[in-house]
Design an enzyme around this catalytic site. Structure first.
Site, PDB file in Angstrom:
ATOM      1  N   ASP A  19     -24.862 -52.637  -0.041  1.00  0.00           N
ATOM      2  CA  ASP A  19     -26.314 -52.803   0.100  1.00  0.00           C
ATOM      3  C   ASP A  19     -26.691 -54.242   0.417  1.00  0.00           C
ATOM      4  OD1 ASP A  19     -29.142 -52.040  -0.125  1.00  0.00           O
ATOM      5  OD2 ASP A  19     -29.081 -53.265  -1.944  1.00  0.00           O
TER       6      ASP A  19
ATOM      7  N   GLU B   3     -17.252 -43.934 -17.155  1.00  0.00           N
ATOM      8  CA  GLU B   3     -17.973 -45.209 -17.158  1.00  0.00           C
ATOM      9  C   GLU B   3     -17.287 -46.213 -16.236  1.00  0.00           C
ATOM     10  OE1 GLU B   3     -19.497 -42.804 -20.338  1.00  0.00           O
ATOM     11  OE2 GLU B   3     -17.454 -43.217 -19.725  1.00  0.00           O
TER      12      GLU B   3
ATOM     13  N   HIS C 212     -21.358 -37.958 -22.375  1.00  0.00           N
ATOM     14  CA  HIS C 212     -21.926 -38.421 -23.641  1.00  0.00           C
ATOM     15  C   HIS C 212     -22.380 -39.872 -23.515  1.00  0.00           C
ATOM     16  CE1 HIS C 212     -19.384 -35.054 -24.926  1.00  0.00           C
ATOM     17  NE2 HIS C 212     -20.224 -34.934 -25.941  1.00  0.00           N
TER      18      HIS C 212
END
Length: 168
Positions: free
Chosen positions: A132, A118, A81
């Site tokens: 990265d 989350e 959601h």
């Protein structure tokens, strides 16, 4: 402690995936904490901490990436959601024992569903961003131990990882 359901809530009676209807749930305060680590060469850690990475400020960029990831979790993980998150913190600390960096994320919402995904997404993306930004110096870095540490609120009650219970 509430009884745990063994029914998969993201499947309908025909076994098809669907988003759970949370409209009947009460809005409660909910939090989640997640962690992860990036193991690297000591020289790579020192490069990051000194601010000398070729791509720029690794820690600031990774922190922002984690915050952005938490806010966009519903776009990345099917059936999550969209949430109006009220707090996201991303803490990154050096760990000379790895050597590397430890990431801890806290997410908070007042809503009808939890914020574990989350927090986990933010921890994952923070670690991936560290990788990265420093991969030119150390392609052998390892992202490890991404896990939920704690959650509060909601019908299923609170959770605290065993490692946290033994530390307190």
């Amino acid at each position: 402690m509430p009884e745990k359901s063994t029914t998969l809530t993201h499947l309908n009676s025909s076994g098809e995936a669907h988003m759970v209807d949370v409209s009947g749930k009460a809005e409660t305060s909910r939090t989640a904490r997640a962690r992860g680590s990036v193991r690297m060469k000591l020289e790579t850690l020192e490069m990051i901490l000194s601010g000398n990475a070729k791509k720029g400020d690794v820690l600031a960029t990774a922190r922002i990436a984690g915050i952005m990831a938490a806010k966009r979790t519903h776009e990345l993980i099917p059936l999550c959601h969209p949430l109006g998150l009220t707090k996201i913190t991303v803490d990154i600390s050096e760990n000379r024992d790895l050597p590397g960096l430890d990431v801890e994320v806290l997410t908070k919402v007042t809503g009808q569903t939890g914020v574990e995904m989350e927090a986990l997404t933010a921890a994952s993306i923070t670690c991936l961003t560290i990788y990265d930004m420093a991969k030119a110096a150390d392609k052998a870095m390892e992202i490890t131990d991404i896990r939920l540490i704690e959650k509060t609120g909601g019908k299923s009650g609170d959770y605290l990882a065993a490692e946290e219970k033994s530390a307190s």
